[in-house]
Design an enzyme around this catalytic site. Structure first.
Site, PDB file in Angstrom:
ATOM      1  N   HIS A  78      -7.403  -4.538  10.001  1.00  0.00           N
ATOM      2  CA  HIS A  78      -7.051  -4.347   8.586  1.00  0.00           C
ATOM      3  C   HIS A  78      -5.765  -5.083   8.230  1.00  0.00           C
ATOM      4  O   HIS A  78      -4.878  -5.248   9.061  1.00  0.00           O
ATOM      5  CB  HIS A  78      -6.989  -2.862   8.187  1.00  0.00           C
ATOM      6  CG  HIS A  78      -5.852  -2.085   8.766  1.00  0.00           C
ATOM      7  ND1 HIS A  78      -6.025  -0.908   9.457  1.00  0.00           N
ATOM      8  CD2 HIS A  78      -4.508  -2.281   8.733  1.00  0.00           C
ATOM      9  CE1 HIS A  78      -4.856  -0.423   9.818  1.00  0.00           C
ATOM     10  NE2 HIS A  78      -3.912  -1.242   9.393  1.00  0.00           N
TER      11      HIS A  78
ATOM     12  N   GLU B  81      -9.653  -1.858   5.020  1.00  0.00           N
ATOM     13  CA  GLU B  81     -10.308  -1.501   6.279  1.00  0.00           C
ATOM     14  C   GLU B  81     -11.615  -2.285   6.433  1.00  0.00           C
ATOM     15  O   GLU B  81     -12.173  -2.776   5.442  1.00  0.00           O
ATOM     16  CB  GLU B  81     -10.611   0.005   6.280  1.00  0.00           C
ATOM     17  CG  GLU B  81      -9.382   0.899   6.264  1.00  0.00           C
ATOM     18  CD  GLU B  81      -8.694   1.018   7.631  1.00  0.00           C
ATOM     19  OE1 GLU B  81      -8.800   0.109   8.472  1.00  0.00           O
ATOM     20  OE2 GLU B  81      -8.018   2.053   7.830  1.00  0.00           O
TER      21      GLU B  81
ATOM     22  N   ASP C  55      -7.953  -2.504  14.060  1.00  0.00           N
ATOM     23  CA  ASP C  55      -9.314  -2.758  13.572  1.00  0.00           C
ATOM     24  C   ASP C  55      -9.366  -4.000  12.673  1.00  0.00           C
ATOM     25  O   ASP C  55     -10.383  -4.269  12.038  1.00  0.00           O
ATOM     26  CB  ASP C  55      -9.861  -1.528  12.816  1.00  0.00           C
ATOM     27  CG  ASP C  55      -9.007  -1.153  11.607  1.00  0.00           C
ATOM     28  OD1 ASP C  55      -8.019  -1.863  11.313  1.00  0.00           O
ATOM     29  OD2 ASP C  55      -9.320  -0.143  10.945  1.00  0.00           O
TER      30      ASP C  55
ATOM     31  N   ASP D 108       0.805  -1.221   0.000  1.00  0.00           N
ATOM     32  CA  ASP D 108       0.000   0.000   0.000  1.00  0.00           C
ATOM     33  C   ASP D 108       0.838   1.271   0.000  1.00  0.00           C
ATOM     34  O   ASP D 108       2.062   1.228   0.190  1.00  0.00           O
ATOM     35  CB  ASP D 108      -0.965  -0.004   1.208  1.00  0.00           C
ATOM     36  CG  ASP D 108      -0.323  -0.538   2.487  1.00  0.00           C
ATOM     37  OD1 ASP D 108       0.915  -0.565   2.552  1.00  0.00           O
ATOM     38  OD2 ASP D 108      -1.050  -0.919   3.401  1.00  0.00           O
TER      39      ASP D 108
HETATM   40  C1  F6R Z   1       1.454  -1.447   6.116  1.00  0.00           C
HETATM   41  C2  F6R Z   1       0.175  -2.116   6.219  1.00  0.00           C
HETATM   42  C3  F6R Z   1      -0.642  -2.089   7.471  1.00  0.00           C
HETATM   43  C4  F6R Z   1       0.176  -2.367   8.732  1.00  0.00           C
HETATM   44  C5  F6R Z   1      -0.718  -2.297   9.967  1.00  0.00           C
HETATM   45  C6  F6R Z   1       0.061  -2.545  11.238  1.00  0.00           C
HETATM   46  O1  F6R Z   1       2.002  -1.613   4.828  1.00  0.00           O
HETATM   47  O2  F6R Z   1      -0.235  -2.670   5.260  1.00  0.00           O
HETATM   48  O3  F6R Z   1      -1.662  -3.044   7.354  1.00  0.00           O
HETATM   49  O4  F6R Z   1       0.759  -3.636   8.621  1.00  0.00           O
HETATM   50  O5  F6R Z   1      -1.308  -1.034  10.023  1.00  0.00           O
HETATM   51  O6  F6R Z   1       0.980  -1.513  11.416  1.00  0.00           O
HETATM   52  P1  F6R Z   1       2.100  -1.585  12.537  1.00  0.00           P
HETATM   53  O7  F6R Z   1       3.000  -2.691  12.179  1.00  0.00           O
HETATM   54  O8  F6R Z   1       2.791  -0.241  12.460  1.00  0.00           O
HETATM   55  O9  F6R Z   1       1.381  -1.801  13.832  1.00  0.00           O
END
Ligand code: F6R
Length: 236
Positions: free
Chosen positions: A138, A143, A136, A67
């Site tokens: 994701h 989301e 959440d 992403d």
């Molecule tokens: C990042 C991504 C997100 C993160 C998620 C957890 O490329 O795709 O899904 O993996 O937000 O983020 P952290 O590891 O910072 O808790």
């Protein structure tokens, strides 16, 4: 689905790096699906060490990231392209031309989504997809929603995601409100999925994703339908 609980973030990172390294050793021209955020930093540091020690060679490997924030140029230090260049690509012997992150600045967002989807197909799909998980539920920036979205698409980020990611920006209001993300198609078609999560506050969402109902309200729950998923969790 394999659920491995380990003692520390260091062990989590070591194990995750070993799983990725095995894929690279078995298939040097593999396609690595990569993630950003805090969770993979330790894994990337271990992969850098292994590469420097001559244990793995990324020269033929390719990568696709999950992403990117909409509106952020790859030169901008909060962009995911910059994150990947800084934390991994510039430190290993991967050819930067073989690394792919969706563009956050293509004004034709629909064309960018199509381009990214075609790119994943033209690479022959993903050999291993590394994932973190949001509070959440994701994965990528898929989301919670009323449906699982297959292709790469544009999303409105949830308030909880914006709040969680504010730590990388000067203030919460500077966090982009939209992102482009690989959809469930690219993730679910990956040959292997490796999800890593650390910290007590992630345990509940990880357990719901693994043992709860499969629902787009908790996007990571779709992974229960994938034949080869490893989840590594550490409380620290
Ligand atoms: C990042 C991504 C997100 C993160 C998620 C957890 O490329 O795709 O899904 O993996 O937000 O983020 P952290 O590891 O910072 O808790």
């Amino acid at each position: 689905m394999k659920f491995i609980k380990v003692e520390s973030y260091d062990i989590l990172s070591e194990k995750a790096a070993e799983i990725i390294a095995d894929v690279v050793k078995n298939k040097p021209d593999c396609v690595l699906g990569l993630a950003t955020g805090s969770s993979p930093l330790g894994t990337y540091a271990k992969l850098v060490e292994m590469n420097k020690a001559g244990e793995i060679d990324f020269s033929a490997a390719k990568s696709v990231n999950l992403d990117e924030y909409l509106g952020l140029d790859g030169e901008c230090d909060q962009s995911y392209r910059y994150f990947m260049d800084t934390n991994l690509f510039s430190k290993i012997n991967i050819d930067r031309k073989n690394t792919n992150v969706p563009s956050g600045i293509n004004p034709d967002t629909e064309a960018e989504c199509r381009r990214y989807e075609e790119l994943i197909d033209s690479l022959g799909g993903i050999d291993i997809q590394l994932l973190g998980i949001g509070l959440d539920g994701h994965i990528g920036f898929n989301e919670p929603d009323s449906v699982f979205t297959g292709p790469t698409h544009i999303v409105d980020l949830d308030e909880s995601t914006i709040a969680a990611n504010a730590r990388f920006f000067e203030s919460e209001k500077d966090v982009p409100k939209k992102a482009i993300t690989m959809g469930m198609r690219g993730i679910m078609q990956a040959k292997k999925v490796l999800l890593i999560a650390n910290g007590k506050k992630k345990l509940e969402v990880v357990e719901k994703a693994i043992y709860g109902s499969i629902t787009p309200a908790l996007p990571a729950s779709i992974l229960q339908l994938h034949p080869d998923v490893t989840v590594i969790y550490s409380e620290n």
